[in-house]
Structures are given as C-alpha cells and as structure tokens.
Design a protein around this motif. Structure first.
Motif, PDB file in Angstrom:
ATOM      1  N   LYS A  21      16.941  47.270  33.651  1.00  0.00           N
ATOM      2  CA  LYS A  21      16.365  46.212  34.473  1.00  0.00           C
ATOM      3  C   LYS A  21      17.346  45.065  34.703  1.00  0.00           C
ATOM      4  O   LYS A  21      17.068  44.169  35.487  1.00  0.00           O
ATOM      5  CB  LYS A  21      15.105  45.665  33.808  1.00  0.00           C
ATOM      6  N   ARG A  22      18.463  45.106  33.994  1.00  0.00           N
ATOM      7  CA  ARG A  22      19.459  44.037  34.110  1.00  0.00           C
ATOM      8  C   ARG A  22      19.999  43.985  35.542  1.00  0.00           C
ATOM      9  O   ARG A  22      20.415  44.986  36.111  1.00  0.00           O
ATOM     10  CB  ARG A  22      20.598  44.302  33.128  1.00  0.00           C
ATOM     11  N   VAL A  23      20.002  42.807  36.118  1.00  0.00           N
ATOM     12  CA  VAL A  23      20.494  42.616  37.479  1.00  0.00           C
ATOM     13  C   VAL A  23      22.013  42.483  37.408  1.00  0.00           C
ATOM     14  O   VAL A  23      22.535  41.649  36.673  1.00  0.00           O
ATOM     15  CB  VAL A  23      19.868  41.351  38.111  1.00  0.00           C
ATOM     16  N   PRO A  24      22.741  43.310  38.149  1.00  0.00           N
ATOM     17  CA  PRO A  24      24.200  43.206  38.105  1.00  0.00           C
ATOM     18  C   PRO A  24      24.686  41.897  38.718  1.00  0.00           C
ATOM     19  O   PRO A  24      24.018  41.325  39.590  1.00  0.00           O
ATOM     20  CB  PRO A  24      24.675  44.406  38.915  1.00  0.00           C
ATOM     21  N   ALA A  25      25.821  41.434  38.243  1.00  0.00           N
ATOM     22  CA  ALA A  25      26.424  40.221  38.799  1.00  0.00           C
ATOM     23  C   ALA A  25      26.767  40.483  40.267  1.00  0.00           C
ATOM     24  O   ALA A  25      27.052  41.617  40.646  1.00  0.00           O
ATOM     25  CB  ALA A  25      27.679  39.866  38.011  1.00  0.00           C
ATOM     26  N   PRO A  26      26.730  39.437  41.080  1.00  0.00           N
ATOM     27  CA  PRO A  26      27.024  39.650  42.502  1.00  0.00           C
ATOM     28  C   PRO A  26      28.498  40.025  42.715  1.00  0.00           C
ATOM     29  O   PRO A  26      29.365  39.624  41.953  1.00  0.00           O
ATOM     30  CB  PRO A  26      26.703  38.298  43.134  1.00  0.00           C
ATOM     31  N   LEU A  27      28.720  40.812  43.758  1.00  0.00           N
ATOM     32  CA  LEU A  27      30.091  41.150  44.137  1.00  0.00           C
ATOM     33  C   LEU A  27      30.785  39.912  44.678  1.00  0.00           C
ATOM     34  O   LEU A  27      30.181  39.133  45.412  1.00  0.00           O
ATOM     35  CB  LEU A  27      30.089  42.224  45.225  1.00  0.00           C
ATOM     36  N   GLN A  28      32.040  39.750  44.323  1.00  0.00           N
ATOM     37  CA  GLN A  28      32.831  38.639  44.836  1.00  0.00           C
ATOM     38  C   GLN A  28      34.094  39.216  45.452  1.00  0.00           C
ATOM     39  O   GLN A  28      34.584  40.255  45.025  1.00  0.00           O
ATOM     40  CB  GLN A  28      33.186  37.677  43.710  1.00  0.00           C
ATOM     41  N   ALA A  29      34.605  38.537  46.456  1.00  0.00           N
ATOM     42  CA  ALA A  29      35.817  39.003  47.128  1.00  0.00           C
ATOM     43  C   ALA A  29      36.757  37.833  47.346  1.00  0.00           C
ATOM     44  O   ALA A  29      36.330  36.701  47.578  1.00  0.00           O
ATOM     45  CB  ALA A  29      35.464  39.640  48.461  1.00  0.00           C
ATOM     46  N   LEU A  30      38.045  38.112  47.248  1.00  0.00           N
ATOM     47  CA  LEU A  30      39.071  37.107  47.484  1.00  0.00           C
ATOM     48  C   LEU A  30      40.123  37.714  48.392  1.00  0.00           C
ATOM     49  O   LEU A  30      40.746  38.722  48.049  1.00  0.00           O
ATOM     50  CB  LEU A  30      39.725  36.677  46.156  1.00  0.00           C
ATOM     51  N   GLY A  31      40.276  37.138  49.573  1.00  0.00           N
ATOM     52  CA  GLY A  31      41.311  37.581  50.493  1.00  0.00           C
ATOM     53  C   GLY A  31      42.633  36.922  50.118  1.00  0.00           C
ATOM     54  O   GLY A  31      42.665  35.786  49.638  1.00  0.00           O
ATOM     55  N   PHE A  32      43.736  37.636  50.334  1.00  0.00           N
ATOM     56  CA  PHE A  32      45.045  37.079  50.003  1.00  0.00           C
ATOM     57  C   PHE A  32      46.114  37.699  50.884  1.00  0.00           C
ATOM     58  O   PHE A  32      45.916  38.748  51.483  1.00  0.00           O
ATOM     59  CB  PHE A  32      45.375  37.303  48.527  1.00  0.00           C
ATOM     60  N   THR A  33      47.245  37.007  50.940  1.00  0.00           N
ATOM     61  CA  THR A  33      48.432  37.559  51.600  1.00  0.00           C
ATOM     62  C   THR A  33      49.458  37.832  50.511  1.00  0.00           C
ATOM     63  O   THR A  33      49.377  37.277  49.404  1.00  0.00           O
ATOM     64  CB  THR A  33      49.021  36.573  52.618  1.00  0.00           C
ATOM     65  N   LEU A  34      50.437  38.658  50.808  1.00  0.00           N
ATOM     66  CA  LEU A  34      51.457  38.987  49.813  1.00  0.00           C
ATOM     67  C   LEU A  34      52.271  37.753  49.426  1.00  0.00           C
ATOM     68  O   LEU A  34      52.756  37.659  48.302  1.00  0.00           O
ATOM     69  CB  LEU A  34      52.370  40.099  50.330  1.00  0.00           C
ATOM     70  N   ASP A  35      52.398  36.790  50.341  1.00  0.00           N
ATOM     71  CA  ASP A  35      53.146  35.560  50.046  1.00  0.00           C
ATOM     72  C   ASP A  35      52.440  34.692  49.005  1.00  0.00           C
ATOM     73  O   ASP A  35      53.077  33.876  48.351  1.00  0.00           O
ATOM     74  CB  ASP A  35      53.359  34.737  51.320  1.00  0.00           C
ATOM     75  N   GLU A  36      51.136  34.835  48.862  1.00  0.00           N
ATOM     76  CA  GLU A  36      50.368  34.029  47.901  1.00  0.00           C
ATOM     77  C   GLU A  36      50.411  34.589  46.482  1.00  0.00           C
ATOM     78  O   GLU A  36      49.930  33.949  45.551  1.00  0.00           O
ATOM     79  CB  GLU A  36      48.903  33.938  48.339  1.00  0.00           C
ATOM     80  N   LEU A  37      50.976  35.790  46.307  1.00  0.00           N
ATOM     81  CA  LEU A  37      50.966  36.449  45.007  1.00  0.00           C
ATOM     82  C   LEU A  37      52.209  36.145  44.195  1.00  0.00           C
ATOM     83  O   LEU A  37      53.322  36.217  44.695  1.00  0.00           O
ATOM     84  CB  LEU A  37      50.859  37.969  45.180  1.00  0.00           C
ATOM     85  N   ARG A  38      52.010  35.839  42.927  1.00  0.00           N
ATOM     86  CA  ARG A  38      53.118  35.763  41.979  1.00  0.00           C
ATOM     87  C   ARG A  38      53.383  37.156  41.412  1.00  0.00           C
ATOM     88  O   ARG A  38      54.516  37.565  41.242  1.00  0.00           O
ATOM     89  CB  ARG A  38      52.797  34.799  40.837  1.00  0.00           C
TER      90      ARG A  38
END
Length: 197
Positions: A158-175
C-alpha cells in the motif's frame, strides 16, 4: 607530438576507442580503452551478447604504446592499460547515446540554485537516475528519492512510491558523469540491447 595525440593515434589505429588518459603520482600513466560502438540500425535485432575489452586487447595496446612512447621520448615509469569497468565515465555525446536508458551518476559543476523546484535541495549537485533523451532534444536524468530498503525488510504494497523527478542538463553543465556501479548477480537476462560497459 603531444601525449594525447600519440596515445589516441595508437589506440584508434588498433581499432579501439580511447576513453581516458590519466597521469598519477609516481609516474603512472593509466590509459582506459573500450571497443568501438556503432549505433544499431533501427530495424536490426538487438545483440545477444555484450562485447568487452579482454586482457589480450589490453596487452596488445600496451605493447604498441610502449613502443610509440619510447620513440617519442614520453616520460612515465609505469604504463597501465585497462577497460573502463562498471563505473565507465561518460564524456562525449556518443557515450550518452550509447548508454541511454542506463542508470548513471552525474555531478553538476554548480548547484541547481533557485531553478530547483519541488522536493530537490537547491544546493544539490549529485544525482543518480536513468538517462533519457529530453523532449527539448537534450538529456535528462529521471529518479525517485525513496529511502533504501534494508535486506529482509518488508515493504507494504500500500506504500505510495515517491514521485518521479527529472532534471534536464547539457554536457557543459556536468563536472562528471559515469555509469552507476550496480552489480546484478542474477545474470545478464533482459540486458540484451544495452551497450557494453
């Protein structure tokens, strides 16, 4: 000729992809290679078995690199050639295309800041989730922030799963971006079609 050029020329000349070059303390020169990847045709069947870099592949590249680096006079004390492993770094657009649908770990160069809406901390830089193509044509990572289930712990249906989350990114933003080092002891069933790691 620069070290990067020499190594890349030898590795690609032998039919491999250069993933990473790393110089460490004590004169260690670490080269990471992988088998070349070609995007499958849309009507082609998914490959049945993944192909991986073998010890023989590493040995062949090591012999050629030792010769090429000696001729060029590159300074190093020890050379190590290896496969990328289960936490393979993702550096280029082709790497993201290859591993679309896989679980990855990303670290952003800067925190999300005020743009972070919802349940994500504005100071958060590290994320683990599934790599997907975003509607805008870029990339996104999708995840659920659920507490880890301890071994043997029963989870209510009966446990309600946590909501899906999404994060858009570009390759320049990644370390940093890497495949998540997840080990599955149940075998490779159901993984046909994913790229080699």
């Amino acid at each position: 000729m620069a070290l990067q050029q020499i190594v890349e020329q030898v590795v690609t000349g032998l039919g491999y992809d250069l993933v990473e070059i790393e110089r460490s303390a004590g004169g260690l020169l670490r080269i990471t290679i992988d088998l070349p990847w070609v995007a499958p045709a849309t009507d082609a069947p998914a490959p049945l078995l993944d192909q991986f870099v073998t010890v023989e592949d590493c040995e062949k590249v090591t012999r050629q690199l030792q010769f090429a680096l000696e001729v060029d006079g590159a300074e190093y004390k020890r050379l190590e050639v290896s496969s990328p492993g289960i936490d393979r770094p993702l550096r280029h657009e082709q790497d993201f295309v290859r591993f679309e649908g896989s679980v990855i770990d990303i670290t952003l160069k800067a925190p999300m800041g005020a743009a972070a809406a919802g349940q994500v901390s504005a100071n958060r830089k590290k994320f683990r989730g599934t790599l997907e193509r975003a509607e805008s044509g870029g990339w996104q990572i999708v995840w659920r922030d659920e507490p880890a289930v301890k071994p043997g712990q029963k989870v209510s249906k009966k446990r309600v799963p946590a909501p899906l989350q999404a994060l858009g990114f570009t390759l320049d933003e990644l370390r940093d971006a890497r495949l998540a080092p997840i080990v599955d002891f149940k075998g490779r069933a159901g993984k046909a079609g994913q790229g080699a790691a």
